[in-house]
Design an enzyme around this catalytic site. Structure first.
Site, PDB file in Angstrom:
ATOM      1  N   SER A 135      59.871  76.593  13.222  1.00 50.64           N
ATOM      2  CA  SER A 135      61.149  77.059  13.636  1.00 50.64           C
ATOM      3  C   SER A 135      61.270  76.909  15.102  1.00 50.64           C
ATOM      4  O   SER A 135      62.347  76.934  15.496  1.00 50.64           O
ATOM      5  CB  SER A 135      61.060  78.636  13.342  1.00 50.64           C
ATOM      6  N   ALA A 179      65.145  87.725  -3.188  1.00 49.26           N
ATOM      7  CA  ALA A 179      66.183  86.901  -4.066  1.00 49.26           C
ATOM      8  C   ALA A 179      65.458  85.434  -3.660  1.00 49.26           C
ATOM      9  O   ALA A 179      65.516  85.018  -2.729  1.00 49.26           O
ATOM     10  CB  ALA A 179      67.503  87.196  -3.438  1.00 49.26           C
ATOM     11  N   TYR A 182      67.806  86.273   9.759  1.00 50.41           N
ATOM     12  CA  TYR A 182      67.325  84.915   9.843  1.00 50.41           C
ATOM     13  C   TYR A 182      67.418  83.960   8.822  1.00 50.41           C
ATOM     14  O   TYR A 182      67.010  84.389   7.679  1.00 50.41           O
ATOM     15  CB  TYR A 182      65.875  85.197  10.348  1.00 50.41           C
ATOM     16  N   SER A 183      68.340  82.868   8.920  1.00 49.79           N
ATOM     17  CA  SER A 183      68.446  82.172   7.701  1.00 49.79           C
ATOM     18  C   SER A 183      68.263  80.678   8.122  1.00 49.79           C
ATOM     19  O   SER A 183      68.863  80.068   8.791  1.00 49.79           O
ATOM     20  CB  SER A 183      69.892  82.398   7.304  1.00 49.79           C
ATOM     21  N   ASN A 184      67.278  79.861   7.365  1.00 53.90           N
ATOM     22  CA  ASN A 184      67.284  78.442   7.574  1.00 53.90           C
ATOM     23  C   ASN A 184      68.522  77.521   7.354  1.00 53.90           C
ATOM     24  O   ASN A 184      68.702  76.589   7.829  1.00 53.90           O
ATOM     25  CB  ASN A 184      66.169  78.071   6.911  1.00 53.90           C
ATOM     26  N   GLY A 240      56.931  79.391  15.176  1.00 51.67           N
ATOM     27  CA  GLY A 240      57.176  78.979  14.096  1.00 51.67           C
ATOM     28  C   GLY A 240      55.840  77.968  13.370  1.00 51.67           C
ATOM     29  O   GLY A 240      55.114  77.961  14.193  1.00 51.67           O
TER      30      GLY A 240
END
Length: 392
Positions: free
Chosen positions: A73, A137, A179-181, A318
């Site tokens: 990251s 999910a 947090y979302s890639n 990351g």
């Protein structure tokens, strides 16, 4: 700790600087379960570089000095900087609706470029969402035997975005932080649409070339890491038996610009020092980048954290399946800590807690003079879903 399990190399600056407290800290990181560590520190005492552990299981050589590492990251800080450079060039507006630039995805028009960079868009994370009540999910496979068996598969960024958009949003745009890639894959597509060139080409034009970062690259689908490098490993169960495999070679397109880049501790130092020193962005945009969201202290592509000793560090950490990288700096770029770690990863993320403790220990030594205080969240070990979860 014995000579058969630990090999240490040290490089001191021209003044012959000895930093036994730093060497001890990285030895203790190896003792906590990591295969190897390479640390670089630049501060008022000069430069210090040291390594501990091994670069490859079954061998005795320490991780190579300035070996290449998958930085996970930390890629997000490079990508955010590139977007902001295009803002400075007038190609993109920071508060533009992303849908105006990428109409093919049918994005909520309330989602802005700023929201992508700060993780406030609410868009589902394609590596999976981890909710406060403990439910998960799932997204694409990125751990366990399924990932190991398919680690050379190619994903296109559009495919990752469409998968994410087929899932319910986590929240209304701009109303929360998560947090979302997916945000950073959208940022990649935004860069490519605005310039007509690949992210790798733009990265070379605006960051890697001007700073001379010859050890850094955006690999896209390339499986190899250029030599020299330490090795990365993954452990999983197969028919009741534990297997450990070398996963240094993999196709990183599954994480894309959420965490696919390769670099070195020297290049990470040069990059973060130049960025915070004002060499890559105009002052107003750098100030925007370093203004943290109140929930998790995330600016635009980086964390802004207070230390318990009264200071502030700018950081992004990351990792990706057995490789990890640390990047910390004082707000003016004059003091930096960069490190690469190689380890045996697993689905249980067994090293997540030791990783947090290790980063806190190193930050304490470098930014707090070894005082008892520690920093807050250390950032992602594997960067995947949130600062305490993996992948990217």
């Amino acid at each position: 700790m014995t000579n058969t399990t630990l090999k240490i190399t040290e490089a001191r600056d021209a003044a012959g600087q000895d930093r036994p407290e730093l060497q001890k800290a990285i030895e203790e990181i190896v003792d906590s379960g990591f295969t190897g560590v390479h640390l670089r520190v630049h501060d008022e005492r000069g430069q210090w570089v040291g390594s501990a552990g091994v670069g490859k299981l079954g061998e005795s050589a320490a991780p190579p000095v300035d070996g290449r590492i998958r930085i996970g990251s930390n890629t997000k800080t490079f990508t955010a900087t590139l977007v902001l450079q295009l803002v400075a060039e007038g190609r993109i507006g920071l508060d533009d609706p992303v849908a105006d630039h990428l109409p093919e995805f049918g994005l909520d028009r309330r989602i802005t470029v700023r929201m992508l960079l700060q993780h406030t868009s609410g868009v589902f994370n394609f590596t999976g969402e981890y909710y406060d009540d403990g439910t998960v999910a799932p997204g694409i496979p990125w751990q366990g035997r399924e990932w190991v068996d398919n680690r050379f598969k190619t994903y296109r960024p559009e495919e990752l975005v469409r998968l994410a958009l087929s899932k319910p949003a986590r929240f209304e745009p701009g109303t929360d932080w998560s947090y979302s890639n997916t945000n950073y894959v959208l940022a990649r597509l935004l860069i490519e649409k605005a310039t007509g060139r690949s992210l790798a080409e733009e990265m070379q034009r605006l960051i890697l070339g001007p700073l001379g970062l010859s050890g850094t690259l955006a690999p896209d689908t390339r499986e190899e890491i250029p030599e020299p490098h330490a090795h990365a490993y993954y452990r999983y169960e197969d028919a009741g038996r534990e297997k450990t495999v070398d996963v240094t070679r993999q196709n990183p397109s599954w994480i894309s610009s959420g965490g696919d880049m390769i670099s070195t501790t020297q290049d990470l130092h040069t990059f973060i020092s130049a960025l915070l020193g004002g060499k890559l962005l105009p002052p107003p945009l750098l100030a925007e980048m370093c203004t943290p969201h109140p929930k998790f202290g995330y600016g635009l592509g980086l964390f802004v954290q207070d230390t318990d000793c009264g200071g502030t560090v700018i950081t992004h950490n990351g990792g990706i399946a057995g490789h990890a990288a640390l990047m910390y700096s004082s707000p003016d770029g004059s003091r930096t800590l960069t490190a690469s770690l190689n380890y045996v990863d697993d689905a249980a993320m067994s090293l997540a807690e030791p990783f947090q403790k290790a980063t806190q220990r190193l930050v304490k030594e470098v930014f707090c003079g070894g005082q008892a205080g520690q920093t807050g969240p250390a950032g992602p070990v594997d960067g995947a879903a949130e600062p305490t979860r993996p992948a990217g």
